[in-house]
Design an enzyme around this catalytic site. Structure first.
Site, PDB file in Angstrom:
ATOM      1  N   MET A 199      -8.426  45.655   0.384  1.00 25.58           N
ATOM      2  CA  MET A 199      -8.946  46.945   0.849  1.00 25.58           C
ATOM      3  C   MET A 199      -9.167  47.858  -0.348  1.00 25.58           C
ATOM      4  O   MET A 199      -8.242  48.100  -1.128  1.00 25.58           O
ATOM      5  CB  MET A 199      -7.979  47.574   1.855  1.00 25.58           C
ATOM      6  CG  MET A 199      -7.913  46.795   3.165  1.00 25.58           C
ATOM      7  SD  MET A 199      -6.675  47.439   4.324  1.00 25.58           S
ATOM      8  CE  MET A 199      -5.181  46.660   3.684  1.00 25.58           C
ATOM      9  N   ASP A 206      -9.807  42.706  14.128  1.00 26.22           N
ATOM     10  CA  ASP A 206      -9.095  43.083  15.349  1.00 26.22           C
ATOM     11  C   ASP A 206      -7.754  42.368  15.502  1.00 26.22           C
ATOM     12  O   ASP A 206      -7.296  42.112  16.623  1.00 26.22           O
ATOM     13  CB  ASP A 206      -9.947  42.835  16.604  1.00 26.22           C
ATOM     14  CG  ASP A 206     -11.190  43.724  16.653  1.00 26.22           C
ATOM     15  OD1 ASP A 206     -11.251  44.691  15.863  1.00 26.22           O
ATOM     16  OD2 ASP A 206     -12.094  43.449  17.458  1.00 26.22           O
ATOM     17  N   GLY A 261      -5.883  43.638   7.956  1.00 28.91           N
ATOM     18  CA  GLY A 261      -6.316  44.710   7.067  1.00 28.91           C
ATOM     19  C   GLY A 261      -5.723  46.043   7.467  1.00 28.91           C
ATOM     20  O   GLY A 261      -4.567  46.355   7.177  1.00 28.91           O
ATOM     21  N   ARG A 262      -6.522  46.835   8.181  1.00 27.71           N
ATOM     22  CA  ARG A 262      -6.138  48.217   8.490  1.00 27.71           C
ATOM     23  C   ARG A 262      -4.840  48.329   9.269  1.00 27.71           C
ATOM     24  O   ARG A 262      -4.127  49.330   9.163  1.00 27.71           O
ATOM     25  CB  ARG A 262      -7.290  48.906   9.244  1.00 27.71           C
ATOM     26  CG  ARG A 262      -8.514  49.155   8.383  1.00 27.71           C
ATOM     27  CD  ARG A 262      -9.733  49.571   9.204  1.00 27.71           C
ATOM     28  NE  ARG A 262     -10.249  48.495  10.023  1.00 27.71           N
ATOM     29  CZ  ARG A 262     -11.160  48.639  10.970  1.00 27.71           C
ATOM     30  NH1 ARG A 262     -11.633  49.842  11.240  1.00 27.71           N
ATOM     31  NH2 ARG A 262     -11.598  47.613  11.665  1.00 27.71           N
ATOM     32  N   GLN A 279      -9.922  39.090  -6.034  1.00 25.03           N
ATOM     33  CA  GLN A 279     -11.268  39.041  -5.468  1.00 25.03           C
ATOM     34  C   GLN A 279     -12.283  39.715  -6.380  1.00 25.03           C
ATOM     35  O   GLN A 279     -12.070  40.836  -6.842  1.00 25.03           O
ATOM     36  CB  GLN A 279     -11.308  39.713  -4.093  1.00 25.03           C
ATOM     37  CG  GLN A 279     -12.667  39.555  -3.414  1.00 25.03           C
ATOM     38  CD  GLN A 279     -12.753  40.299  -2.091  1.00 25.03           C
ATOM     39  OE1 GLN A 279     -12.956  41.498  -2.070  1.00 25.03           O
ATOM     40  NE2 GLN A 279     -12.621  39.570  -0.982  1.00 25.03           N
ATOM     41  N   ASN A 324     -10.397  36.931  10.600  1.00 25.29           N
ATOM     42  CA  ASN A 324     -10.173  38.349  10.304  1.00 25.29           C
ATOM     43  C   ASN A 324     -10.950  39.200  11.319  1.00 25.29           C
ATOM     44  O   ASN A 324     -12.052  38.854  11.713  1.00 25.29           O
ATOM     45  CB  ASN A 324     -10.647  38.625   8.878  1.00 25.29           C
ATOM     46  CG  ASN A 324     -10.520  40.070   8.443  1.00 25.29           C
ATOM     47  OD1 ASN A 324     -11.376  40.578   7.731  1.00 25.29           O
ATOM     48  ND2 ASN A 324      -9.477  40.751   8.847  1.00 25.29           N
ATOM     49  N   CYS A 349     -18.690  42.508   1.783  1.00 24.82           N
ATOM     50  CA  CYS A 349     -18.556  43.961   1.719  1.00 24.82           C
ATOM     51  C   CYS A 349     -19.832  44.641   2.215  1.00 24.82           C
ATOM     52  O   CYS A 349     -20.924  44.371   1.716  1.00 24.82           O
ATOM     53  CB  CYS A 349     -18.248  44.426   0.301  1.00 24.82           C
ATOM     54  SG  CYS A 349     -18.105  46.222   0.166  1.00 24.82           S
TER      55      CYS A 349
END
Length: 327
Positions: free
Chosen positions: A12, A198, A220-221, A65, A196, A96
């Site tokens: 992130m 949800d 992630g989030r 990355q 990846n 991205c």
């Protein structure tokens, strides 16, 4: 490269620095990925870029990355990461959605051409010793979804694994992730597949493994201000049990620890303003946190942040004590 469990923390931008990654690792992540790094920044030995390549021994296994718009620059950056960093894996960003990345023909722009994905991945695989993985999205928009073709192109080129976010570039981070497409990709691949999109709860992680068939899940989030969810996911996958939520005191203590690490990494002048967003995530969901968030945004010293957070949690605990006593 073998990772100890099936929980991977997504890269992130502006967040996945070493301080965050160590914290995520301690909370239960099997693999952490650094925020994406520009190939040109690496090639030109930009100091800020090279600082982003720092890896703490506690982070292994870790993936670095990189992103880039040409084969030549991507290859040079990959060689540098291969030979000059402590990374265990080199990951190529091909997903991205941010305009400033896409307009350089990098990131999600690659999703429009499976042949280009093959060319870029193969060129990198051919010149490095470390395993190469690719992170992508399902497609550019609903009219240009080449998820299976793109993933197979990466596999043919020698990628060791593919991670895919179940949204298109056009969706950015809105709408719903399409797990049906992720399942199609998993079924087409013979290399490990990381799903990846949800994945916010332990139950989501299990569904990603069971319904999509993914070999691992990328979070992630959901881990922002709540890295405990990583350990909760791993525990649930192993035992079927849901671990309790952290207390506000535990949240504040970990926020302070992460800020401490960020100050050690970047210095107080950079770390404290950068940490404001993280502090807001840690405070999220705790009653009466709005004034505390505002106060943190006004200070520039680590000790001032600590004092604000300590006062906040002390007041919270005092209110809870009065409630329990029926006052």
């Amino acid at each position: 490269m073998e990772i100890p469990n099936r929980i991977v923390v997504a890269p992130m931008a502006g967040i996945s620095n070493s301080a965050f990654r160590i914290t995520a690792k301690e909370c239960g992540a099997g693999l952490v990925v650094c925020e994406m790094i520009s190939d040109r920044g690496i090639i030109h030995h930009n100091k800020k870029t090279l600082d982003m390549l720092f890896v703490d021994p506690k982070e292994h296994p870790i993936s670095i990355q990189i992103f880039g718009g040409t084969v030549e620059t991507l290859v040079e950056a990959a060689k540098f990461v291969d030979q000059n960093t402590q990374a265990d894996i080199i990951d190529i960003n091909m997903g991205c959605p941010v305009p400033k990345v896409v307009k350089t023909d990098a990131g999600a722009r690659c999703l429009l051409d499976p042949n280009r994905i093959y060319e870029m991945v193969k060129a990198v695989v051919d010149v490095v010793e470390k395993p190469v993985t690719v992170k992508m999205r399902t497609g550019w928009d609903e009219d240009h979804i080449y998820a299976v073709e793109n993933a197979l192109a990466a596999e043919r080129a020698g990628a060791s694994a593919v991670a895919m976010h179940g949204r298109t570039r056009k969706q950015m981070y809105t709408g719903k992730a399409d797990w049906d497409i992720l399942k199609q990709v998993k079924e087409a691949l013979s290399i490990p597949f990381i799903g990846n999109g949800d994945v916010t709860t332990p139950e989501d992680a299990k569904r990603m493994l069971d319904e999509v068939g993914a070999d691992a899940v990328m979070v992630g989030r959901a881990a922002l201000g709540n890295p405990w969810v990583l350990g909760q996911m791993e525990h649930y996958l192993e035992t079927g049990e849901i671990e309790p939520e952290p207390t506000p005191r535990e949240k504040i203590d970990l926020a302070k620890l992460q800020l401490n690490r960020l100050v050690e990494l970047k210095g107080e002048k950079i770390a404290v303003p950068e940490f404001r967003q993280q502090a807001a995530y840690y405070l999220k969901g705790i009653p009466r946190a709005a004034k505390t968030r505002a106060a943190v945004n006004q200070v520039f010293a680590k000790e001032e942040v600590f004092e604000i957070l300590d006062d906040f949690v002390a007041q919270y605990e005092a209110r809870e004590k009065l409630k329990s006593e029926g006052k």
